[in-house]
Design a protein around this motif. Structure first.
Motif, short mmCIF file in Angstrom:
data_model
loop_
_atom_site.label_atom_id
_atom_site.label_comp_id
_atom_site.label_asym_id
_atom_site.label_seq_id
_atom_site.Cartn_x
_atom_site.Cartn_y
_atom_site.Cartn_z
N GLN A 47 -1.88 -11.37 -5.06
CA GLN A 47 -2.08 -10.64 -3.81
C GLN A 47 -1.81 -9.15 -3.97
OE1 GLN A 47 0.22 -12.53 -0.71
NE2 GLN A 47 0.07 -10.64 0.50
N GLY A 60 -0.76 -5.41 -2.66
CA GLY A 60 0.07 -4.77 -1.65
C GLY A 60 -0.77 -3.75 -0.89
N PRO A 61 -0.13 -2.89 -0.11
CA PRO A 61 -0.89 -1.85 0.60
C PRO A 61 -1.53 -0.90 -0.42
CG PRO A 61 1.43 -1.94 1.33
CD PRO A 61 1.33 -2.81 0.13
N ILE A 62 -2.82 -0.67 -0.28
CA ILE A 62 -3.52 0.23 -1.21
C ILE A 62 -3.70 1.58 -0.53
CG2 ILE A 62 -5.60 0.56 -2.60
CD1 ILE A 62 -4.21 -1.93 -3.45
N PRO A 63 -3.21 2.66 -1.13
CA PRO A 63 -3.40 3.98 -0.51
C PRO A 63 -4.87 4.27 -0.25
CG PRO A 63 -1.80 4.12 -2.28
CD PRO A 63 -2.37 2.73 -2.34
N ALA A 64 -5.15 4.81 0.92
CA ALA A 64 -6.54 5.05 1.32
C ALA A 64 -7.18 6.18 0.53
CB ALA A 64 -6.59 5.37 2.82
N ARG A 65 -6.37 6.99 -0.14
CA ARG A 65 -6.90 8.21 -0.76
C ARG A 65 -8.04 7.98 -1.74
NH1 ARG A 65 -2.38 10.06 -5.11
NH2 ARG A 65 -1.28 10.87 -3.30
N GLU A 124 -6.84 7.29 -8.21
CA GLU A 124 -5.67 7.47 -7.34
C GLU A 124 -4.70 8.53 -7.85
OE1 GLU A 124 -3.75 3.74 -6.52
OE2 GLU A 124 -2.03 4.71 -5.56
N THR A 125 -4.43 8.50 -9.16
CA THR A 125 -3.48 9.46 -9.73
C THR A 125 -4.00 10.16 -10.98
OG1 THR A 125 -2.43 7.54 -10.77
CG2 THR A 125 -1.35 8.42 -8.81
N PRO A 165 -8.10 2.48 -7.09
CA PRO A 165 -6.68 2.20 -7.29
C PRO A 165 -6.40 1.42 -8.58
CG PRO A 165 -7.59 0.59 -5.77
CD PRO A 165 -8.74 1.50 -6.18
N TYR A 166 -5.12 1.32 -8.94
CA TYR A 166 -4.70 0.57 -10.14
C TYR A 166 -5.23 -0.86 -10.11
CZ TYR A 166 -1.23 4.28 -9.73
OH TYR A 166 -0.61 5.49 -9.56
N GLU A 167 -5.21 -1.45 -8.92
CA GLU A 167 -5.58 -2.86 -8.80
C GLU A 167 -7.02 -3.11 -9.23
OE1 GLU A 167 -3.74 -1.16 -6.80
OE2 GLU A 167 -2.04 -2.34 -6.08
N LEU A 202 -6.98 -3.33 -12.89
CA LEU A 202 -6.42 -4.62 -13.33
C LEU A 202 -7.46 -5.73 -13.22
CD1 LEU A 202 -2.85 -4.46 -11.68
CD2 LEU A 202 -3.42 -4.18 -14.11
N GLU A 220 0.98 6.32 3.01
CA GLU A 220 1.39 4.91 2.95
C GLU A 220 2.79 4.72 2.38
OE1 GLU A 220 -1.40 6.14 1.65
OE2 GLU A 220 -3.11 5.17 2.61
N THR A 242 2.51 -2.10 -6.93
CA THR A 242 3.06 -1.67 -5.63
C THR A 242 4.38 -0.95 -5.82
OG1 THR A 242 1.98 -3.46 -4.44
CG2 THR A 242 3.93 -2.52 -3.41
#
Lengths: 236, 474
Positions: free
Chosen positions: A40, A42-47, A139-140, A174-176, A179, B45, B255
């Motif tokens: 699952q 987590g919260p994914i930053p909207a950026r 993201e980063t 994002p990282y996810e 992955l 966030e 996270t």
């Protein structure tokens, strides 16, 4: 070898009150199995929730912010010239240790007769390395580098200068998302197809640095002093 | 480190009087706090991520036995070995055994607080094996035969002139007249010296920020790249980690990683986040041939049942330390414990017993900044209060303090008497304060008035004013 295994696990089980309620213990096992299977998010930053072109732009901005340098080439054929130009501008010897990656080997190196190319893992005396990247994370501004026969990890850390070739098509938000790509790659033959992780996955954001002396940020602590990213714009 | 090193009030007094330390600690206050605030503000966030990070760890801790079993199975599946260790002695024995089997003469080390906890360097040396710290800050404190004074910035108590002097004394291979007064020169010299050490090492030891149950991976987070050179060049990679480092999946690690660097150094993401799984694969041309995980309990499993379970959420970012006014004033060494600051004041009594560390939970003004910035939302002040209560119950609180608390409790249990006596004291102090309203000296409160005046009460006590107001309203 694992003499304390039962002692430690026994203490953990006591602390968690296992063995008192069989139903609760079964539920706990199920919860753990499900949690791992579901992976699952987590919260994914909207950026980084952007269209692909904007994600590449964000990747570039964030990578530069962390002191990486970035240049664009239209297609893979432009990479050798971009490498030669970078070394010349940085006043570095035209000698590069290249990852044994077929995609890099297939590039038109003949067009750069002054560039001295060798292939393999890094040795202490290698000043400049060139590798591919498994993904870029917008993201980063982070590179995801996957170890394997085509990408020895020493190339990411030993040389003073690390040049990374990244296809714009491999930039994700994002990282996810990176992955997910990694897991799908490993399940489709990446590591003998058993879905296992490679030995090393490096997330790299800019060149090496330290702030251990008086909180002053200094680049080039132990890893590369410079990180140069060649972005291939072509999307197929 | 033993209780003998820990005369907290003496250490603190000496620290306050040390001008070099004052200059060095200034950098902590100026650097970390602003950087963290900026990074947190930049990510909308951030607060939601803190909640999510806390929930991940709470879930994992509630199933810690099961996640560790799963983690172990995955490590073995990938060709690694797991060594369960109840305490420091067992962990040291496991590490020494691996080093001996590898015929190790030198061992490089990435930064690891577990390494400090089990005091591994001293034991490697005693066995004739040379440990080399490779994180720049750790390298500097090892050279000085000191302990890290901060969990992520080990040499934060030093100024560059001190480090220059150390390098000149130790690095005799360089010309004596070289320029070495600036940070880049110092970093470059350490890079040169350590490069050969990386290449020569037989075994590399790193810590772990996370262990991943899903994949059997260990994750380290660094900025220098030393942890990576430590694990990819030698033939043997040993990971030393405590039980609570495990998380269920890579997504869970992602996270928590989003709050880790931002809380620690104010970075968006650390330079290197490295996921290591087992030894090198048959096709790999580099990487370690052997992969061991030394898994340390050292009292943590006893914390699951009770109020201190929450401290096991800690991800060692150092934010509580960076924001602690007590830490700013005395630095890390004065605590005399492996972990300084608020986290250390809660963790040390848990690891070593409250008898050995009763002073540490007193090293707080309860300002609450630690809890406000903790990415894992650990209620540090509440846990400090728990320790103070236990210290009182177990009679390890010093006699004078016990007497004072006992006296207060006597009156507090008798409200009428309490009101009478405090009313009397308030009037007396007002009279003593005179026209200036300040007391320069007060018997029994010399600890306060030696350094500043005590503002005298303005007259009536809060309780009597409250009673009067209530009476007027009804």
């Amino acid at each position: 070898m694992s003499g304390d295994r039962e002692r430690v696990l026994g203490s953990l089980r006591r602390g968690l009150g296992r063995g008192q309620d069989a139903t609760a213990d079964t539920a706990a096992r199920t919860a753990v199995a499900q949690r791992i299977d579901r992976r699952q998010r987590g919260p994914i930053p909207a950026r980084s929730d952007l269209n692909p072109a904007a994600q590449v732009e964000l990747f570039e901005t964030m990578a530069r912010e962390q002191a990486a340098t970035v240049v664009h080439v239209a297609d893979p054929d432009g990479v050798p010239a971009a490498v030669a130009d970078y070394l010349k501008a940085a006043n570095l010897p035209p000698r590069v240790r290249v990852a044994p990656d077929p995609a890099l080997g297939a590039l038109p190196w003949d067009g750069q007769p002054l560039l001295e190319i060798s292939t393999g893992r890094a040795a202490a005396e290698d000043l400049v390395s060139l590798t591919g990247a498994f993904a870029g994370i917008a993201e980063t501004g982070t590179l995801m580098l996957r170890s394997g026969a085509e990408h020895p990890t020493t190339l990411n850390f030993l040389p003073d200068v690390h040049i990374v070739v990244l296809r714009a098509a491999d930039v994700v938000g994002p990282y996810e998302d990176a992955l997910d790509r990694l897991r799908s790659h490993e399940s489709n033959g990446g590591n003998g197809g058993n879905g296992a992780m490679p030995r090393t996955v490096n997330f790299v954001t800019g060149p090496s640095r330290t702030a251990d002396i008086e909180q002053t940020i200094q680049l080039g602590a132990h890893g590369p002093r410079r990180l140069h990213i060649i972005l291939i714009d072509e999307t197929d | 480190m033993s209780a003998a090193d820990r005369s907290f009030s003496e250490n603190a007094r000496a620290a306050v009087a040390d001008p070099q330390l004052r200059r060095a600690m200034h950098h902590v206050k100026e650097g970390f706090i602003g950087k963290r605030a900026k990074a947190a503000a930049r990510l909308p966030e951030f607060e939601v991520l803190r909640d999510a990070a806390r929930d991940i760890k709470d879930h994992t801790l509630a199933h810690l036995d099961l996640y560790l079993e799963r983690y172990e199975a995955q490590v073995i599946e990938r060709g690694g070995q797991v060594h369960w260790c109840a305490g420091p002695a067992e962990a040291r024995a496991a590490i020494l055994d691996i080093c001996r089997q590898a015929g190790a003469r030198t061992v490089t080390k990435g930064k690891s607080m577990i390494g400090e906890e089990i005091d591994i360097n001293a034991h490697l040396e005693a066995a004739g094996i040379t440990p080399v710290e490779t994180d720049l800050g750790e390298y500097i404190v090892q050279m000085r035969h000191e302990r890290p004074s901060h969990i992520i910035a080990p040499a934060v108590h030093l100024t560059k002139d001190v480090i220059e002097a150390d390098f000149r004394a130790q690095h005799r291979q360089f010309p004596a007249d070289r320029s070495l007064s600036e940070v880049p020169e110092l970093v470059d010299e350490a890079r040169q010296v350590l490069r050969q050490r990386f290449l020569d090492a037989d075994v590399g030891i790193t810590g772990a920020n996370f262990l991943v149950a899903e994949t059997g991976s260990s994750i380290i987070v660094t900025n220098e790249g030393n942890g990576d050179l430590t694990q990819i060049l030698p033939r043997v990679h040993i990971v030393i980690a405590s039980l609570e480092k495990v998380v269920p999946t890579l997504e869970d690690a992602a996270t928590i990683l989003r709050v880790l660097a931002r809380s620690a150094t104010g970075q968006e993401f650390s330079t290197y986040t490295t996921v290591s799984t087992g030894p090198k694969r048959p096709d790999d041309v580099d990487g370690p041939e052997v992969y061991h995980v030394v898994l340390l309990d050292n009292g943590r499993s006893d914390l699951l049942d009770g109020p201190f379970r929450e401290i096991l959420r800690c991800i060692r970012c150092g934010a509580c330390i960076n924001h602690c006014p007590v830490y700013h004033t005395i630095g890390g060494h004065a605590y005399g414990s492996v972990y300084p600051g608020p986290i250390g004041a809660v963790l040390t009594p848990a690891l070593e017993g409250i008898e050995a560390a009763a002073d540490l939970p007193e090293a707080s003004s309860f300002c609450g900044r630690c809890e406000a910035v903790c990415p894992m939302r650990i209620p540090l002040p509440k846990l400090l209060r728990h320790w103070r209560e236990r210290a009182y119950d177990q009679r390890v609180t010093p006699g004078r303090l016990r007497a004072g608390i006992g006296l207060w409790a006597f009156f507090a249990r008798r409200p009428a008497l309490y009101g009478f006596v405090t009313g009397l004291a308030a009037r007396l102090l007002r009279a003593l304060g005179g026209r200036g309203g300040r007391l320069a000296r007060l018997p029994l409160a010399g600890g306060w008035t030696r350094f500043r005046d005590l503002p005298a009460p303005e007259g009536r006590t809060f309780r009597s004013q409250w009673a009067a107001k209530k009476g007027a309203r009804s």
